[in-house]
Design an enzyme around this catalytic site. Structure first.
Site, PDB file in Angstrom:
ATOM      1  N   ASP A  64      28.071  37.542  37.195  1.00 12.03           N
ATOM      2  CA  ASP A  64      29.285  38.355  37.309  1.00 12.03           C
ATOM      3  C   ASP A  64      30.221  37.640  38.273  1.00 12.03           C
ATOM      4  OD1 ASP A  64      31.070  40.525  37.342  1.00 12.03           O
ATOM      5  OD2 ASP A  64      30.136  41.281  39.159  1.00 12.03           O
ATOM      6  N   THR A  97      36.203  39.242  35.392  1.00 12.21           N
ATOM      7  CA  THR A  97      36.388  38.615  36.702  1.00 12.21           C
ATOM      8  C   THR A  97      36.320  37.093  36.599  1.00 12.21           C
ATOM      9  OG1 THR A  97      34.059  39.094  37.040  1.00 12.21           O
ATOM     10  CG2 THR A  97      35.614  40.534  38.101  1.00 12.21           C
ATOM     11  N   THR A  98      35.392  36.598  35.766  1.00 13.24           N
ATOM     12  CA  THR A  98      35.298  35.140  35.593  1.00 13.24           C
ATOM     13  C   THR A  98      36.566  34.635  34.913  1.00 13.24           C
ATOM     14  OG1 THR A  98      32.937  35.470  35.263  1.00 13.24           O
ATOM     15  CG2 THR A  98      33.801  33.306  34.731  1.00 13.24           C
ATOM     16  N   ASP A 394      29.745  47.104  35.084  1.00 11.21           N
ATOM     17  CA  ASP A 394      30.884  46.505  34.368  1.00 11.21           C
ATOM     18  C   ASP A 394      31.127  47.227  33.046  1.00 11.21           C
ATOM     19  OD1 ASP A 394      30.993  44.766  36.392  1.00 11.21           O
ATOM     20  OD2 ASP A 394      30.842  42.932  35.220  1.00 11.21           O
TER      21      ASP A 394
END
Length: 562
Positions: A64, A97-98, A394
């Site tokens: 994550d 997020t990545t 998530d």
């Protein structure tokens, strides 16, 4: 001659490190690119995981983006901006997020050659802002709404969004199983915004498939006293009393003083203590409640008293669990046992104590308000369950967002390629330098499909060429095509149900562009030196603090133990 005699002006403290100009900007860009490279390989369903070992000896296995960024102790001031956008994406949307870190890194990478060639950063910033505005408008135009569908249809659509998110996580192998669980739990809490209404409890042992969802509240059996085993462990439609008081026999505080003229009076004082607790217990029983939960201790006397009257009790229930029971059963937490009325009691259809692995769980199901759900996670290793919890967090966030802003776009790099094509077309209509800058922004967006291919071990150039050709079709039919992870070719992402909420992409592009513009607008870094005396003082105070703590420990009266 006069020029030579001018005194030198000293503005900053000696030893201050200042670096400015083009070199500084290029150095900041390189730092951000390095950070983006750290999380680059975690993108997508074939992304790798990172094992992070911190100074306390804790190990975390995660892919994550936000978790990795938090755990990396980044000290470079410009690179910290990327950590912040990953955190904001995580709290705002929950996933992507990545993506956001990768995009920001790529925007800067594309800007680097222009900066080195002497382009003014403000020109780049202006073009990037325009491009991001155009991109977001295009996403809104391409997004498909899932409003107006029946609940069953909505559930299956939301499960597909959750499955897309989960496919890039450790538990991707069981994504269908968990996706439906996540959707059920989010629908269970309805419009309640508080995420803590979905509890996630972790029990090591068993397999992931042994995880289950409770439509209600489940928590671990609390510490119990003698007499607990005699209590019934299953009730149908019980009344539930929630307390925030101790039900324990209290000895007098050590500084209390009672003067007796007659030793026989002593017994009456002891009896008074017992009467107080019996009075409290009696009122609990008279309220008609079959289950008594308290945030503070319920002693052995009370436990046995309740057991004799077929009442279940549990003390030292955590605040969070007690609040969730209150929300689910419709009860109110009481701070006194006097005049308990029916309105403050909660109720549920079924209460039972169940063995899960080597833990025992108290489970309340069929709650009237239904505003809460609990997911009990099983799995082999502790790190594995921790990562599963992060993945589910998530997915829960994504499903909540999709429920609220009910528009989805095609995932798998399809939307990125489509925006990239659109921006390139748009750039051709612009005269001047900004044509180049918008083109470079468009090129940067291709990093998502390229990285998906690289992580899965496919030839990225080959797949990207196929995608470009498909997206360039004049009919626009190729607009939904993205990378097919399973075959290494391209496929219609929308038809394959690789969906993500439009808000994830909009947020990611917004945040990444903002971060890139912020880094580009910095042209000087000033680092103040820590003067030697200040360093010395800091060290002394740290040592002194330790020593003093030890010195003071033995003085004065200790805190009373409750």
């Amino acid at each position: 001659m006069a020029a030579m005699l001018q005194p030198q002006i000293i503005l900053l403290k000696e030893g201050t490190d200042t670096s400015q100009g083009k070199a500084q900007l290029v150095s900041n860009i390189s730092a951000c690119t390095v950070v983006a490279d750290v999380v680059r390989t975690t993108l997508g369903p074939r992304g790798m995981d990172k094992l992070i070992h911190d100074d306390k000896g804790n190990t975390t296995i995660s892919n994550d983006g936000a978790t990795i960024m938090k755990l990396l102790d980044i000290v470079h001031p410009a690179a910290k901006i990327l950590v912040d956008i990953a955190k904001s994406q995580d709290s705002e949307v929950g996933d992507g997020t990545t993506t956001v870190v990768l995009l920001a890194g790529e925007f800067l990478k594309e800007a680097k050659p222009f900066i080195e060639d002497g382009v003014h950063p403000q020109n780049l910033i202006r073009s990037y802002r325009t491009a991001s505005y155009l991109a977001i408008e295009k996403i809104k135009e391409l997004a498909v709404s899932i409003e107006g569908k029946s609940l069953e249809e909505k559930k299956s659509l939301l499960a597909k969004c959750a499955a897309t998110t989960l496919s890039s996580k450790l538990i991707g192998g069981e994504k269908e199983f968990f996706a439906s669980m996540v959707v059920d739990s989010v629908i269970a809490i309805g419009n309640d915004d508080r995420l803590n209404m979905i509890g996630i409890k972790k029990v090591p042992g068993g397999t992931m498939r042994d995880s289950f969802l409770v439509n209600g509240v489940a928590f671990k059996k609390t510490f119990s006293y003698a007499g607990f085993e005699q209590q019934p462990k299953k009730f149908l439609n019980p009344k539930i009393l929630l307390l925030n008081i101790e039900l324990e026999l209290k000895s007098e505080k050590e500084n209390a003083e009672i003067r007796l003229s007659d030793p026989l009076q002593y017994q009456s004082i002891v009896d008074a203590e017992w009467n107080i607790i019996y009075d409290k217990l009696d009122k609990c029983v008279q309220s008609g409640a079959k289950i008594v939960l308290s945030r503070l201790a319920i002693g052995d006397l009370a436990t046995q008293y309740f057991a004799d009257r077929d009442i279940f009790c549990a003390g030292r229930v955590t605040e969070e669990d007690l609040q969730r029971v209150a929300a689910a059963t419709g009860g109110t937490v009481q701070t006194t046992v006097n005049n308990i009325i029916d309105e403050v009691l909660g109720s549920c259809e079924l209460f039972e104590e169940r063995q899960v692995g080597n833990e025992r769980f108290n489970i309340f199901s069929g709650c009237p308000s239904g505003q809460t759900a609990t997911i009990v996670l099983r799995g082999g290793a502790d790190q594995f369950i921790e990562e599963a919890e992060r993945s589910l967090h998530d997915a829960i966030m994504i499903v909540r967002r999709a429920l609220k802003n009910s528009t989805v776009v095609a995932g798998g790099g399809a939307i990125d390629m489509e925006i990239s094509r659109y921006l390139r077309q748009h750039a051709r209509t612009i005269a001047g330098k900004s044509q180049l800058f918008i083109n470079s922004y468009a090129k940067a967006l291709e990093v998502i499909p390229r990285q998906l291919c690289d992580n899965a071990g496919f030839d990225a150039t080959d797949v990207l060429n196929k995608l470009r050709q498909k997206h360039a079709l004049p009919s626009g039919e190729g607009g939904l095509f993205g990378v097919d992870i399973n075959t290494g070719g391209i496929a219609d992402s929308f038809a394959n149900f690789v969906w993500e909420p439009a808000v994830v992409k909009i947020n990611a592009i917004n945040a990444a562009t903002e971060a890139a513009c912020l880094v580009l607008s910095v042209d000087e870094t000033v680092k103040n030196p820590k003067s030697e005396s200040a360093q010395g003082e800091a060290a002394a105070s740290a040592m002194g603090g330790r020593g003093r703590g030890g010195a003071f420990r033995g003085r004065g009266r200790g805190m009373r133990r409750r």
